[in-house]
Write an enzyme that holds these catalytic residues in place. Structure first.
Site, PDB file in Angstrom:
ATOM      1  CB  SER A 189       2.620   6.594   5.635  1.00 34.20           C
ATOM      2  OG  SER A 189       3.627   5.757   6.710  1.00 34.20           O
ATOM      3  CE  LYS A 244       5.178  -4.330   3.924  1.00 37.45           C
ATOM      4  NZ  LYS A 244       4.249  -3.867   4.826  1.00 37.45           N
ATOM      5  CG  ASP A 288       6.437  -4.585   7.492  1.00 38.62           C
ATOM      6  OD1 ASP A 288       5.321  -4.024   7.423  1.00 38.62           O
ATOM      7  OD2 ASP A 288       6.835  -5.649   7.860  1.00 38.62           O
TER       8      ASP A 288
HETATM    9  N1  GLU Z   1       4.414  -1.491   6.967  1.00 36.89           N
HETATM   10  C1  GLU Z   1       3.206  -0.921   7.349  1.00 36.89           C
HETATM   11  C2  GLU Z   1       2.174  -1.626   6.563  1.00 36.89           C
HETATM   12  O1  GLU Z   1       2.253  -2.903   6.645  1.00 36.89           O
HETATM   13  C3  GLU Z   1       3.276   0.653   6.975  1.00 36.89           C
HETATM   14  C4  GLU Z   1       3.470   1.227   5.579  1.00 36.89           C
HETATM   15  C5  GLU Z   1       3.756   2.557   5.118  1.00 36.89           C
HETATM   16  O2  GLU Z   1       3.427   3.494   6.233  1.00 36.89           O
HETATM   17  O3  GLU Z   1       3.950   2.819   4.223  1.00 36.89           O
HETATM   18  O4  GLU Z   1       1.100  -0.998   6.077  1.00 36.89           O
END
Ligand code: GLU
Length: 450
Positions: free
Chosen positions: A382, A132, A172
């Site tokens: 994704s 992240k 995000d």
């Molecule tokens: N931010 C999203 C999550 O919390 C997606 C992350 C992504 O697609 O890599 O899962």
């Protein structure tokens, strides 16, 4: 088999040590606590996890990157933000997880998100590790040109740490299609490579159809499957939703498609109650096109009301979908939901429910889906985008949507079966933690001490 007492002591020791090593990071501590509270039985069954220090290794990110992000605003003033990327665990695949741009972002928040992401991604079964990142940059009120300059500066540092087989960031909070576009452009320019290094890309240049919708759609599908275990479905449910980003918007869309009546959404200015049912077209126009506020919706929607300073959980409902941000649903909110007759809660956001609120809901026999299971549809899609990029083969909306549905079914069933196997049927928190943890732990064992 280790004695039960030793297992609890081991978990406590690792947790305490992680707290000492990561001071002042309450959200990270909370995410650790929530997982550790459910791991006793699985660690007791697998002494090899203890012998190989799997837990100690798992709480320590593989790599943490912090960097300066200088940029010049429209008035010519130099601004400095802080950038983060925490590459938490790559046992199952390249690091994968979003970037968050919000003033609240700090290392502890990024670590909590990266830790959760590792288990979430494991649950998808799609060969993606957890990571992240983000920045304390606030895109609100910034011009497109400012957002572009910020993204270019951010990527000028980040590019050397990521790659399609290394680490694949996405969006995000505060990072949507516009930001991903600027980030991708700068990555391509710096590396001279056109590759699937980011997901959430525009549909005309490598993005996947249904990626924007996926998290919200997935959370509602998960809620529907949970309800099915009690002979119910989303049809006819009275739903409250918090948030108004892409998770919330497409949770509204899917809930309505399945025949539910959605009466709320929210943003930082308050929450909107629309008893006639949220007008999805207007909500999208205000939030996606105009980047407007809740008041802009209410001004054009007779009969809806904006309530400032209250909490959306006071609105009676049968299904609640917290889709805004961490710790938005506290124990008072949970008690209000129970009083209002809630049957199911599914987390569209990451860790929106505080630990005591989760306990209150579970104690009242409310079906409760943790985010790492219920909102995994976003990151799973994704992974589908990565698959399409690798194969140079864009799929139709219905192809992606039907894969998403199968994936959500699989995650639901795996969590439910694991909870049952460990003697606590219906406990999706335990099911998600244990199922996700086991996949990561087994891969780590196979890879040796690294
Ligand atoms: N931010 C999203 C999550 O919390 C997606 C992350 C992504 O697609 O890599 O899962």
């Amino acid at each position: 088999m280790l004695q039960q007492l030793d297992v609890q002591q081991e978990l406590e020791d690792v947790y305490e040590k992680a707290l000492r090593r990561n001071p002042g990071e309450p959200e990270f501590h909370q995410a650790l606590r929530e997982v550790f509270d459910t791991l006793g039985p699985v660690v007791a069954r697998h002494p090899e996890y203890h012998e190989q220090a799997i837990l100690q290794r798992m709480v320590e990110p593989e790599r943490q990157i912090m960097f300066r992000v200088p940029w010049v605003d429209d008035a010519g003033v130099v601004q400095v933000n802080r950038g983060f990327r925490v590459q938490f665990n790559s046992a199952l695949g390249p690091f994968k997880g979003g970037l968050r741009f919000h003033p609240s972002v700090n290392l502890g928040i990024v670590k909590f998100l990266g830790f959760e992401q590792t288990f979430k991604n494991a649950l998808t079964g799609m060969g993606i590790g957890g990571g992240k990142g983000g920045s304390d940059f606030d895109p609100h009120g910034r011009s497109d040109a400012e957002v572009m300059r910020f993204c270019q500066s951010f990527m000028t540092e980040l590019h050397r740490h990521i790659g399609e087989y290394t680490d694949v960031p996405a969006g995000d909070i505060g990072v949507g299609g516009r930001e991903i576009g600027y980030l991708f452009g700068q990555y391509k320019r710096l590396t001279n490579r056109y590759e699937g290094v980011l997901t959430g890309k525009g549909v005309g240049w490598g993005g996947s159809l249904a990626r924007t919708e996926a998290t919200g759609f997935g959370a509602v599908i998960f809620a529907d499957r949970m309800l099915a275990t009690k002979g119910q479905s989303m049809e006819g449910q009275r739903v409250i939703i918090s948030g108004s980003g892409n998770v919330a918007i497409y949770a509204v869309a899917k809930a309505q498609e399945l025949g539910a009546h959605v009466v709320t959404f929210s943003d930082s200015s308050g929450y909107v109650v629309d008893e006639a049912g949220v007008d999805l077209g207007l909500l999208r126009e205000v939030k996606e096109v105009e980047r407007g506020r809740a008041a802009d919706y209410v001004a054009r929607r007779p009969g809806s009301r904006l309530i400032q300073g209250g909490r959306v959980w006071d609105v009676p409902c049968t299904v609640a979908l917290p889709c805004a941000t961490q710790n938005e649903l506290d124990v008072h909110g949970a008690e209000a939901l129970v009083r209002g007759g809630v049957v199911a809660v599914a987390e569209g956001a990451n860790m929106p429910t505080t630990p005591d609120a989760t306990e209150a809901l579970q104690g009242a026999d409310v079906l409760f889906a943790p985010g790492k299971a219920a909102n995994a549809g976003g990151v799973a899609t994704s992974a589908l985008e990565m698959q399409q990029n690798a194969g140079r083969d864009p799929w139709s909306f219905s192809q992606v949507a039907s894969r998403l549905e199968t994936i959500m079914d699989g995650i639901h069933d795996e969590c439910a079966n694991t909870a049952e196997e460990y003697g606590d049927p219906g406990n999706y928190v335990l099911g998600a933690n244990v199922a996700g943890f086991t996949k990561v732990a087994d891969a780590m064992l196979a890879h040796g001490v690294i």
